[in-house]
Design a protein around this motif. Structure first.
Motif, PDB file in Angstrom:
ATOM      1  N   LYS A  24      -1.660  10.859  -1.887  1.00 40.52           N
ATOM      2  CA  LYS A  24      -2.509  11.389  -0.452  1.00 40.52           C
ATOM      3  C   LYS A  24      -2.960  12.864  -0.648  1.00 40.52           C
ATOM      4  N   THR A  56      -3.984   2.052  -5.296  1.00 40.14           N
ATOM      5  CA  THR A  56      -3.431   3.053  -4.649  1.00 40.14           C
ATOM      6  C   THR A  56      -4.382   3.986  -3.765  1.00 40.14           C
ATOM      7  N   THR A  81      -4.579   4.517   0.057  1.00 37.16           N
ATOM      8  CA  THR A  81      -4.326   5.886   0.838  1.00 37.16           C
ATOM      9  C   THR A  81      -5.717   6.190   1.605  1.00 37.16           C
ATOM     10  N   GLU A  86      -5.313   5.116   4.864  1.00 41.31           N
ATOM     11  CA  GLU A  86      -4.691   5.776   5.677  1.00 41.31           C
ATOM     12  C   GLU A  86      -5.058   7.042   6.201  1.00 41.31           C
TER      13      GLU A  86
END
Lengths: 234, 234
Positions: free
Chosen positions: B151, B192, B196, B199
């Motif tokens: 992140k 991923t 991410t 998010e």
DNA sequence: CGAATCGTTGATGAGCTTCAAAACTCGTGG
DNA sequence: CCACGAGTTTTGAAGCTCATCAACGATTCG
């Protein structure tokens, strides 16, 4: 850091590469220091004042994030560190430097260093080649950190250390490094490196004599540093 | 790669930095090319022949391990690549370079490049500063890859891209980059990075317009690029 | 001889990769 | 204009690597 007056010119990257007529200026501007084992020579984030050259001993160049640390490289005899300062916009050291053993240093301030580059073209050229090498190493290390599993990174780290520091009479890698530092250089945690080393010992790729490490199976360990073994060896 | 004759001197790091009296030699030695989108300009492991300068367009500089890839940096207008060749012992390119869009290039062979460095001291000095910058960036990226979670690395990547390529009229980062490449630049897998990003969108730190990315909450996103938030915000 | 640091080991789970498979694009040709 | 397929995006699920935490043995050192 203790200031001293010794002049170990033949082991100094700086003094070795300047023009003979420039040497008096160097001798007038340089300062010599001794740093004790564990002593912090440069602290990341401090204002840049100058550049260091190692004339004897070993220094780790490291960088942290939160409470974690990564060792970027080791500077030993003939190496330079703190030189990234020459062009940082913020004027702050981007790295820390810590002596791993008693180390003698040659120091010049940043302005004199820059002047030297402009006046000594061979020095500039050699520095350029040194930078090119460092970039090369950096790029490999970036790839390793991003793409390799710990076991393979550890193999890379061990080969790197052997190449840089050689082996002693016991065939062991000739540097005293805490497991903590080995982990920080590998880019993994203490415990993981410990466990991974055990795997390598189990497989008889490396061996231990006390705390010193020797490479037993050159070929197999080297294989780990190369291509991904990925699918074929399940 | 198609050879052309156009001379876009003012966008060329090389041509811009040599002495006026050296320019004729440059013009006699340099070659100009156009590379199409997706075209491989340098292949990792090939023998070094020369150095490239981007006069227009964008090139990704990447390195692979097995079937995984890491993008080291993007070379755009005024940038150099392939220059690490000047000092490799094996004489092989350590990286690949691929055009991300139609790109015009200026090329000189390695010997002429080296001669230029030795003769043009200002060029050598500027190249040295460029190297220092690159090393600086490399070191930060190493630390990021080793110590940051995905992140945070993604946040770093986005800021980096915005700084390098700016924003368009829609406030979006001004580069067309496949998610694949964004992942390779972040040092994580496609999936991923995708998750991410979701998010970050959920938290309203970034926004999407089509496939373009905009930074919505500068402050919070920047915070991710700084110190580890580790324990305090549970 | 206690205190501190370092080395060793096990247990647990978060974070990330991997695999697999829809859903959506987009260019191509029938 | 639609069908097709190749590539990309999206989502789910499973599992592995590695970091974290915790605890204990070993070694150093004042």
């Amino acid at each position: 850091m203790k200031k001293i007056n010794s002049c170990d010119i033949e082991n100094c990257f700086f003094c070795q590469n300047v023009l003979p007529e420039w040497l008096p200026a160097v001798l007038a501007n340089r300062k010599n220091f001794i740093a004790k084992k564990g002593e912090l020579i440069i602290k990341e984030g401090d204002p840049v004042t100058g550049v260091f050259f190692v004339t004897q001993g070993v220094v780790k160049v490291h960088k942290k994030w939160g409470d974690k640390e990564l060792i970027l490289r080791f500077a030993d005899q003939g190496s330079i560190f703190g030189h990234r300062g020459i062009n940082t916009k913020d004027g702050l050291y981007p790295i820390s430097a810590t002596a791993l053993e008693t180390t003698t240093l040659c120091y010049v301030d940043i302005d004199f260093f820059k002047t030297t580059i402009k006046v000594n073209h061979d020095f500039a050229y050699n520095l350029l080649m040194f930078y090119a090498d460092e970039l090369h190493t950096s790029e490999k290390k970036m790839r390793d950190l991003a793409l390799m599993p710990v076991k393979n990174r550890l193999a890379v780290a061990l080969f790197h250390l052997r190449t840089q520091f050689g082996i002693n009479t016991e065939d062991c890698i000739n540097i005293t490094l805490s497991r903590q530092d080995l982990a920080a250089f590998t880019g993994a945690t203490y415990e993981t490196v410990f466990r991974t080393m055990n795997e390598l010992i189990q497989d008889e790729l490396i061996g231990l004599k006390g705390k010193e490490i020797s490479i037993l199976n050159e070929e197999k360990l080297f294989a780990l540093t190369q291509e991904a073994s990925s699918h074929q060896n399940l």
